[in-house]
Motif scaffolding. Sequence first.
Motif, PDB file in Angstrom:
ATOM      1  N   SER A 142       0.849  -1.187   0.000  1.00 15.02           N
ATOM      2  CA  SER A 142       0.000   0.000   0.000  1.00 15.02           C
ATOM      3  C   SER A 142       0.886   1.240   0.000  1.00 15.02           C
ATOM      4  CB  SER A 142      -0.885   0.003   1.250  1.00 15.02           C
ATOM      5  OG  SER A 142      -0.077   0.148   2.412  1.00 15.02           O
ATOM      6  N   VAL A 143       0.269   2.404  -0.010  1.00 13.92           N
ATOM      7  CA  VAL A 143       1.037   3.647   0.085  1.00 13.92           C
ATOM      8  C   VAL A 143       1.812   3.663   1.402  1.00 13.92           C
ATOM      9  CG1 VAL A 143      -0.813   5.065   1.085  1.00 13.92           C
ATOM     10  CG2 VAL A 143       0.937   6.149  -0.297  1.00 13.92           C
ATOM     11  N   THR A 198       3.143   1.062   2.835  1.00 14.87           N
ATOM     12  CA  THR A 198       4.314   0.215   2.602  1.00 14.87           C
ATOM     13  C   THR A 198       5.426   1.029   1.943  1.00 14.87           C
ATOM     14  OG1 THR A 198       2.794  -1.650   2.226  1.00 14.87           O
ATOM     15  CG2 THR A 198       5.104  -1.962   1.585  1.00 14.87           C
ATOM     16  N   TYR A 199       5.070   1.778   0.904  1.00 15.77           N
ATOM     17  CA  TYR A 199       6.063   2.614   0.224  1.00 15.77           C
ATOM     18  C   TYR A 199       6.622   3.682   1.163  1.00 15.77           C
ATOM     19  CZ  TYR A 199       5.424   0.655  -4.420  1.00 15.77           C
ATOM     20  OH  TYR A 199       5.425  -0.190  -5.505  1.00 15.77           O
ATOM     21  N   ASN A 200       5.774   4.284   1.975  1.00 18.25           N
ATOM     22  CA  ASN A 200       6.252   5.305   2.909  1.00 18.25           C
ATOM     23  C   ASN A 200       7.219   4.714   3.935  1.00 18.25           C
ATOM     24  OD1 ASN A 200       4.793   7.247   1.573  1.00 18.25           O
ATOM     25  ND2 ASN A 200       3.211   7.431   3.126  1.00 18.25           N
ATOM     26  N   MET A 204       7.048   4.323  -7.196  1.00 19.26           N
ATOM     27  CA  MET A 204       5.717   4.618  -6.688  1.00 19.26           C
ATOM     28  C   MET A 204       4.882   5.341  -7.741  1.00 19.26           C
ATOM     29  SD  MET A 204       5.079   6.420  -3.046  1.00 19.26           S
ATOM     30  CE  MET A 204       3.519   6.345  -2.225  1.00 19.26           C
ATOM     31  N   PRO A 245      -0.013   2.371  -8.761  1.00 16.24           N
ATOM     32  CA  PRO A 245      -1.306   3.021  -8.523  1.00 16.24           C
ATOM     33  C   PRO A 245      -1.304   4.038  -7.376  1.00 16.24           C
ATOM     34  CG  PRO A 245      -1.292   0.863  -7.503  1.00 16.24           C
ATOM     35  CD  PRO A 245       0.033   1.017  -8.225  1.00 16.24           C
ATOM     36  N   PHE A 246      -0.137   4.294  -6.770  1.00 20.45           N
ATOM     37  CA  PHE A 246      -0.107   5.124  -5.582  1.00 20.45           C
ATOM     38  C   PHE A 246       0.373   6.534  -5.872  1.00 20.45           C
ATOM     39  CE2 PHE A 246       0.849   0.739  -4.231  1.00 20.45           C
ATOM     40  CZ  PHE A 246      -0.364   0.492  -3.604  1.00 20.45           C
ATOM     41  N   THR A 247      -0.187   7.475  -5.165  1.00 15.72           N
ATOM     42  CA  THR A 247       0.201   8.873  -5.293  1.00 15.72           C
ATOM     43  C   THR A 247       0.966   9.277  -4.037  1.00 15.72           C
ATOM     44  OG1 THR A 247      -1.793   9.319  -6.570  1.00 15.72           O
ATOM     45  CG2 THR A 247      -0.657  11.219  -5.616  1.00 15.72           C
ATOM     46  N   PRO A 248       2.201   9.697  -4.199  1.00 20.62           N
ATOM     47  CA  PRO A 248       2.970  10.141  -3.033  1.00 20.62           C
ATOM     48  C   PRO A 248       2.320  11.360  -2.376  1.00 20.62           C
ATOM     49  CG  PRO A 248       4.409   9.782  -4.920  1.00 20.62           C
ATOM     50  CD  PRO A 248       2.998   9.723  -5.423  1.00 20.62           C
ATOM     51  N   THR A 249       2.476  11.447  -1.083  1.00 21.61           N
ATOM     52  CA  THR A 249       1.981  12.578  -0.315  1.00 21.61           C
ATOM     53  C   THR A 249       3.183  13.284   0.311  1.00 21.61           C
ATOM     54  OG1 THR A 249       1.813  11.305   1.734  1.00 21.61           O
ATOM     55  CG2 THR A 249      -0.127  11.296   0.271  1.00 21.61           C
ATOM     56  N   THR A 281       5.371  11.123   2.203  1.00 26.69           N
ATOM     57  CA  THR A 281       6.298  10.321   1.413  1.00 26.69           C
ATOM     58  C   THR A 281       7.599  11.091   1.199  1.00 26.69           C
ATOM     59  OG1 THR A 281       4.377   9.419   0.238  1.00 26.69           O
ATOM     60  CG2 THR A 281       6.536   8.972  -0.709  1.00 26.69           C
TER      61      THR A 281
END
Length: 192
Positions: free
Chosen positions: A85-86, A88-90, A112, A116-120, A123
């Motif tokens: 998920s996002v 996980t990437y973070n 990323m 399908p994920f958008t960094p915030t 991130t």
Amino acid sequence: MRLLDEIIAKGGKPNLVSYNVLLTGMCKEGRIDEAMSFFRDLPSKGFSPNVVSHNILLRSLCYEGRWEEANSLLEEMVGEDRSPSVVTYNILIGSLAYHGQTDHALKVLDEMFKGPFTPTAATYNPIIARLCKDGKVDSVVKCLDQMIHQHCNPNEGTYNAIAVLCEEGKVDEAFSIIQSLSDKQNSSIRLL
């Protein structure tokens, strides 16, 4: 854990959330190996670990620098309930930045964007903080530019990350970046 065993012995039915809470507690206490064993025993208790279960362990493994085990755990994260998920990437980006591996963190950030994920801002913030800690002002500006270009609004965590430059004796640079960031945000608001 004893209380949970007693509840089960008396016919109680815990859910996966109960086990995830225990995993979190063990990891926070630094009992990662015990948490890993507990995690591996979940199927015998009738539960399939989900993405949250994996992320709990992944965070501890990554921040402890146990990359080989973290990579193995990542490879297991396939399927509907376990896909990364996002968060996980973070976790990956944050831990890599924490350990000074900003180039690798930036590569994960690029990956990323392909998914399908958008960094915030959450991130970007660990990368910005590390770049500031390392005194890499030009890289900080470049990362912030990418953030703005991706329509990712800086938050208070971003400004706190930039403030790390002050701790490194680069107060003028920090104020310059903050002023520039403010100008860019104001101009992007006017364009909308």
